[in-house]
Design a protein around this motif. Structure first.
Motif, short mmCIF file in Angstrom:
data_model
loop_
_atom_site.label_atom_id
_atom_site.label_comp_id
_atom_site.label_asym_id
_atom_site.label_seq_id
_atom_site.Cartn_x
_atom_site.Cartn_y
_atom_site.Cartn_z
N TYR A 125 -132.31 4.20 83.22
CA TYR A 125 -131.90 3.19 83.03
C TYR A 125 -131.16 3.23 81.74
CZ TYR A 125 -135.83 2.34 80.57
OH TYR A 125 -136.93 2.27 79.78
N VAL A 126 -130.32 1.98 80.84
CA VAL A 126 -130.23 2.34 79.99
C VAL A 126 -130.14 0.80 79.06
CG1 VAL A 126 -127.96 1.78 78.22
CG2 VAL A 126 -128.04 3.31 79.92
N ARG A 127 -131.55 0.84 78.04
CA ARG A 127 -131.38 -0.99 78.06
C ARG A 127 -131.42 -1.00 76.59
NH1 ARG A 127 -136.65 -2.77 75.69
NH2 ARG A 127 -137.05 -0.46 75.45
N VAL A 128 -130.77 -2.81 76.22
CA VAL A 128 -130.87 -2.41 74.79
C VAL A 128 -132.18 -2.86 74.25
CG1 VAL A 128 -129.95 -4.65 73.09
CG2 VAL A 128 -128.90 -3.65 75.45
N ILE A 129 -132.26 -2.11 73.28
CA ILE A 129 -133.71 -1.98 72.34
C ILE A 129 -133.33 -3.26 71.24
CG2 ILE A 129 -135.15 -1.32 70.29
CD1 ILE A 129 -135.13 1.04 72.13
N GLU A 130 -132.06 -3.56 70.46
CA GLU A 130 -132.13 -4.10 69.84
C GLU A 130 -130.86 -3.62 68.57
OE1 GLU A 130 -134.08 -4.73 65.82
OE2 GLU A 130 -134.33 -2.34 65.59
N THR A 131 -129.80 -4.99 68.50
CA THR A 131 -128.59 -5.23 68.01
C THR A 131 -129.31 -5.46 66.41
OG1 THR A 131 -127.26 -5.87 69.38
CG2 THR A 131 -126.27 -5.67 66.97
N GLN A 132 -128.75 -4.68 65.12
CA GLN A 132 -129.04 -5.61 63.84
C GLN A 132 -127.89 -5.40 62.80
OE1 GLN A 132 -130.96 -2.56 61.68
NE2 GLN A 132 -132.99 -2.41 63.33
N TYR A 133 -128.06 -6.42 62.38
CA TYR A 133 -126.52 -6.90 61.47
C TYR A 133 -126.45 -6.37 59.84
CZ TYR A 133 -125.41 -9.55 65.50
OH TYR A 133 -125.04 -10.23 67.05
N SER A 134 -125.53 -5.25 59.18
CA SER A 134 -125.97 -5.13 57.90
C SER A 134 -125.13 -6.79 57.49
CB SER A 134 -124.34 -4.05 57.93
OG SER A 134 -122.59 -4.69 57.50
N LYS A 135 -125.05 -5.88 56.04
CA LYS A 135 -125.60 -7.61 54.85
C LYS A 135 -123.91 -7.86 54.32
CE LYS A 135 -124.52 -4.60 50.55
NZ LYS A 135 -125.81 -4.35 49.41
N HIS A 136 -122.68 -6.98 55.27
CA HIS A 136 -121.43 -8.36 55.76
C HIS A 136 -121.23 -7.94 57.01
CE1 HIS A 136 -120.54 -5.32 52.26
NE2 HIS A 136 -121.31 -4.93 52.40
N GLY A 137 -122.79 -8.82 58.07
CA GLY A 137 -122.25 -8.22 59.24
C GLY A 137 -121.96 -7.64 60.27
N ASP A 138 -121.57 -6.33 60.18
CA ASP A 138 -121.47 -5.68 60.88
C ASP A 138 -122.85 -5.29 61.87
OD1 ASP A 138 -119.03 -5.16 59.50
OD2 ASP A 138 -120.33 -3.96 58.52
N PRO A 139 -122.36 -5.64 63.15
CA PRO A 139 -123.16 -5.47 63.80
C PRO A 139 -122.90 -3.88 64.40
CG PRO A 139 -121.20 -5.85 65.72
CD PRO A 139 -121.07 -6.13 63.96
N LEU A 140 -125.05 -3.28 64.63
CA LEU A 140 -125.38 -2.05 65.19
C LEU A 140 -126.05 -2.24 66.16
CD1 LEU A 140 -125.87 0.59 62.62
CD2 LEU A 140 -127.42 0.77 64.98
N THR A 141 -125.74 -1.24 67.60
CA THR A 141 -126.58 -1.62 68.45
C THR A 141 -127.75 -0.13 68.50
OG1 THR A 141 -125.19 -3.69 69.56
CG2 THR A 141 -127.00 -2.34 70.90
N ASN A 142 -129.16 -0.12 68.79
CA ASN A 142 -129.87 0.71 69.12
C ASN A 142 -130.46 0.93 70.99
OD1 ASN A 142 -132.38 2.74 69.49
ND2 ASN A 142 -133.43 1.53 68.30
N TYR A 143 -129.63 1.54 71.75
CA TYR A 143 -130.06 1.32 73.04
C TYR A 143 -131.04 2.54 73.62
CZ TYR A 143 -125.43 0.09 73.54
OH TYR A 143 -124.35 -1.17 73.70
N ASP A 144 -132.57 1.78 74.62
CA ASP A 144 -132.75 2.90 75.11
C ASP A 144 -132.20 3.54 76.40
OD1 ASP A 144 -134.87 3.63 76.39
OD2 ASP A 144 -136.13 2.13 77.20
N VAL A 145 -132.42 5.06 76.40
CA VAL A 145 -131.73 5.99 77.06
C VAL A 145 -132.21 6.47 77.99
CG1 VAL A 145 -129.86 7.55 77.97
CG2 VAL A 145 -129.62 5.38 76.33
#
Ligand SMILES: [Zn+2]
Length: 158
Positions: A20-40
């Protein structure tokens, strides 16, 4: 100091249904840019583990093939338990897209020749003798055969 809760260690590893692929979390930079970490997760935790040589070659190949399919791809790094990878991407969470990209990448692994595996010379890799393309292909075939789910707890195959 308050202890930070690490999401991955709160997951009940007995409840997940790999691959499976699972979303662990999405974090946002101080400028609001999203970055997503997946559990593969390629194999069932505490049931199977991929041998290091096959895992290592998969790492080199996923770096090549996931990059082709995933906009904002940053990195895909193996878990120490050898059951899967962390996948980091710029952008909001899209587990369907990430799971589809993984399926594409593993299909490409099956067609790869030794000459096409990137970064396997002594100067390019930290343990260049510890590779197995045969193993990587066998595991890719098994994972594809089981099907890749975009959900960790329900089998929703891509
Ligand atoms: Zn390497």
């Amino acid at each position: 100091m308050e202890e930070k809760i690490i999401e991955s260690f709160t997951l009940d590893h007995d409840k997940v249904l790999a691959p499976y692929v699972r979303v662990i979390e999405t974090q946002y930079s101080k400028h609001g840019d999203p970055l997503t970490n997946y559990d593969v997760r390629l194999v069932a935790p505490n049931v199977q583990e991929i041998p290091t040589a096959a895992m290592h070659t998969l790492e080199h190949l996923l770096a090549k093939y996931l990059r082709e399919k995933l906009d904002g791809y940053i990195d895909c790094s193996p878990y120490g338990c050898r059951t899967g990878f962390h996948l980091l991407c710029w952008g909001e969470a899209d587990p369907h897209q990430a799971a589809s990209a993984l399926k594409y990448a593993l299909q490409q692994v099956l067609k790869t020749t030794w000459e096409e595996v990137p970064g396997i010379k002594r100067q390019e890799c930290g343990n260049y003798k510890d590779h197995s393309l045969t193993g990587a292909k066998a595991w890719a075939a098994e994972i594809l055969d089981k099907g890749i789910s975009e959900d960790a707890f329900e089998r929703i195959l891509v």
